[in-house]
Motif scaffolding. Structure first.
Motif, PDB file in Angstrom:
ATOM      1  N   UNK A   1     -13.408   7.317  -5.798  1.00 43.79           N
ATOM      2  CA  UNK A   1     -13.668   8.535  -5.043  1.00 43.79           C
ATOM      3  C   UNK A   1     -13.350   8.274  -3.577  1.00 43.79           C
ATOM      4  N   UNK A   2     -12.495   9.105  -3.033  1.00 45.50           N
ATOM      5  CA  UNK A   2     -12.019   8.910  -1.665  1.00 45.50           C
ATOM      6  C   UNK A   2     -12.051  10.236  -0.926  1.00 45.50           C
ATOM      7  N   UNK A   3     -12.397  10.150   0.349  1.00 38.37           N
ATOM      8  CA  UNK A   3     -12.410  11.341   1.195  1.00 38.37           C
ATOM      9  C   UNK A   3     -11.790  10.976   2.542  1.00 38.37           C
ATOM     10  N   UNK A   4     -10.993  11.872   3.083  1.00 36.29           N
ATOM     11  CA  UNK A   4     -10.358  11.671   4.387  1.00 36.29           C
ATOM     12  C   UNK A   4     -10.664  12.846   5.309  1.00 36.29           C
ATOM     13  N   UNK A   5     -10.672  12.551   6.588  1.00 40.88           N
ATOM     14  CA  UNK A   5     -10.693  13.620   7.574  1.00 40.88           C
ATOM     15  C   UNK A   5      -9.319  14.275   7.588  1.00 40.88           C
ATOM     16  N   UNK A   6      -9.280  15.572   7.851  1.00 35.11           N
ATOM     17  CA  UNK A   6      -8.000  16.280   7.869  1.00 35.11           C
ATOM     18  C   UNK A   6      -7.037  15.679   8.883  1.00 35.11           C
ATOM     19  N   UNK A   7      -7.572  15.161   9.955  1.00 35.05           N
ATOM     20  CA  UNK A   7      -6.731  14.652  11.042  1.00 35.05           C
ATOM     21  C   UNK A   7      -5.965  13.382  10.667  1.00 35.05           C
ATOM     22  N   UNK A   8      -6.379  12.714   9.581  1.00 33.22           N
ATOM     23  CA  UNK A   8      -5.712  11.466   9.205  1.00 33.22           C
ATOM     24  C   UNK A   8      -5.052  11.531   7.824  1.00 33.22           C
ATOM     25  N   UNK A   9      -5.241  12.629   7.100  1.00 36.91           N
ATOM     26  CA  UNK A   9      -4.636  12.759   5.771  1.00 36.91           C
ATOM     27  C   UNK A   9      -3.128  12.596   5.833  1.00 36.91           C
ATOM     28  N   UNK A  10      -2.604  11.804   4.911  1.00 38.53           N
ATOM     29  CA  UNK A  10      -1.172  11.569   4.864  1.00 38.53           C
ATOM     30  C   UNK A  10      -0.710  10.432   5.764  1.00 38.53           C
ATOM     31  N   UNK A  11      -1.588   9.964   6.642  1.00 42.45           N
ATOM     32  CA  UNK A  11      -1.226   8.866   7.551  1.00 42.45           C
ATOM     33  C   UNK A  11      -2.081   7.622   7.310  1.00 42.45           C
ATOM     34  N   UNK A  12      -3.341   7.813   6.974  1.00 38.77           N
ATOM     35  CA  UNK A  12      -4.257   6.693   6.764  1.00 38.77           C
ATOM     36  C   UNK A  12      -4.554   6.546   5.266  1.00 38.77           C
ATOM     37  N   UNK A  13      -4.766   5.301   4.841  1.00 37.89           N
ATOM     38  CA  UNK A  13      -5.139   5.026   3.457  1.00 37.89           C
ATOM     39  C   UNK A  13      -6.306   4.051   3.436  1.00 37.89           C
ATOM     40  N   UNK A  14      -7.378   4.422   2.755  1.00 37.54           N
ATOM     41  CA  UNK A  14      -8.529   3.540   2.601  1.00 37.54           C
ATOM     42  C   UNK A  14      -8.472   2.915   1.216  1.00 37.54           C
ATOM     43  N   UNK A  15      -8.827   1.639   1.155  1.00 38.99           N
ATOM     44  CA  UNK A  15      -8.845   0.940  -0.127  1.00 38.99           C
ATOM     45  C   UNK A  15      -9.914  -0.135  -0.080  1.00 38.99           C
ATOM     46  N   UNK A  16     -10.254  -0.654  -1.257  1.00 36.45           N
ATOM     47  CA  UNK A  16     -11.298  -1.663  -1.311  1.00 36.45           C
ATOM     48  C   UNK A  16     -10.967  -2.789  -2.257  1.00 36.45           C
ATOM     49  N   UNK A  17     -11.502  -3.945  -1.960  1.00 37.67           N
ATOM     50  CA  UNK A  17     -11.388  -5.112  -2.833  1.00 37.67           C
ATOM     51  C   UNK A  17     -12.815  -5.517  -3.170  1.00 37.67           C
ATOM     52  N   UNK A  18     -13.280  -5.110  -4.346  1.00 40.70           N
ATOM     53  CA  UNK A  18     -14.676  -5.347  -4.698  1.00 40.70           C
ATOM     54  C   UNK A  18     -14.989  -6.829  -4.847  1.00 40.70           C
ATOM     55  N   UNK A  19     -14.009  -7.613  -5.264  1.00 40.18           N
ATOM     56  CA  UNK A  19     -14.235  -9.048  -5.418  1.00 40.18           C
ATOM     57  C   UNK A  19     -14.501  -9.713  -4.072  1.00 40.18           C
ATOM     58  N   UNK A  20     -13.899  -9.176  -3.025  1.00 43.45           N
ATOM     59  CA  UNK A  20     -14.073  -9.735  -1.684  1.00 43.45           C
ATOM     60  C   UNK A  20     -15.076  -8.950  -0.849  1.00 43.45           C
ATOM     61  N   UNK A  21     -15.643  -7.900  -1.417  1.00 43.53           N
ATOM     62  CA  UNK A  21     -16.560  -7.035  -0.664  1.00 43.53           C
ATOM     63  C   UNK A  21     -15.935  -6.594   0.654  1.00 43.53           C
ATOM     64  N   UNK A  22     -14.697  -6.175   0.567  1.00 41.18           N
ATOM     65  CA  UNK A  22     -13.934  -5.808   1.758  1.00 41.18           C
ATOM     66  C   UNK A  22     -13.309  -4.446   1.567  1.00 41.18           C
ATOM     67  N   UNK A  23     -13.317  -3.663   2.617  1.00 40.32           N
ATOM     68  CA  UNK A  23     -12.643  -2.376   2.612  1.00 40.32           C
ATOM     69  C   UNK A  23     -11.596  -2.385   3.712  1.00 40.32           C
ATOM     70  N   UNK A  24     -10.485  -1.716   3.444  1.00 43.57           N
ATOM     71  CA  UNK A  24      -9.360  -1.705   4.369  1.00 43.57           C
ATOM     72  C   UNK A  24      -9.041  -0.278   4.801  1.00 43.57           C
ATOM     73  N   UNK A  25      -8.447  -0.165   5.975  1.00 42.35           N
ATOM     74  CA  UNK A  25      -7.936   1.117   6.435  1.00 42.35           C
ATOM     75  C   UNK A  25      -6.523   0.877   6.968  1.00 42.35           C
ATOM     76  N   UNK A  26      -5.549   1.292   6.171  1.00 38.27           N
ATOM     77  CA  UNK A  26      -4.158   1.202   6.583  1.00 38.27           C
ATOM     78  C   UNK A  26      -3.829   2.440   7.395  1.00 38.27           C
TER      79      UNK A  26
END
Length: 122
Positions: free
Chosen positions: A56-81
């Protein structure tokens, strides 16, 4: 309690890219959702993106299409490209976490990182 440490901020030209990381430690098993907020100088804190269970992912309208959020559960890390950065993306970016589902309301997140600065030159 969950500790969040962000990294990856910096100075970039408009149109460029950055990748932010947020490493979580502590009671990470209690985390339901993680995300990012940002605050520019003199402005209100603003929701950027949130993710839950890498599904489940949600973005602000201002960043849709430009930013990507992802997660690595094994590393307990979340990324924002962040691609196609604009001057108005300049802000301090904070990683957040909460036990419950996604939310774009900063008041509903009880775990916050110190933040990482992103500066986009025009």
């Amino acid at each position: 309690q969950v500790q969040l440490v962000e990294s990856g901020g910096g100075l970039v030209q408009a149109g460029g890219s950055l990748r932010l990381s947020c490493a979580a430690s502590g009671r990470t098993f209690s985390m339901g959702a993680m995300g990012w907020f940002r605050q520019a100088p003199g402005k209100e804190r603003e929701f950027v993106a949130a993710i839950r269970w890498n599904t489940y992912i949600q973005y602000a309208d201002s960043v849709k299409g430009r930013f990507t959020i992802s997660g690595d559960t094994a590393k307990n890390t979340v990324y924002l490209q962040m691609n196609s950065l604009k001057h108005e993306d300049t802000a301090v970016y904070h990683c957040v976490a909460r036990q419950e589902s996604l939310s774009n309301d900063s008041e509903e997140y009880d775990n916050w990182g110190q933040g990482t600065k992103v500066a986009v030159s025009s």
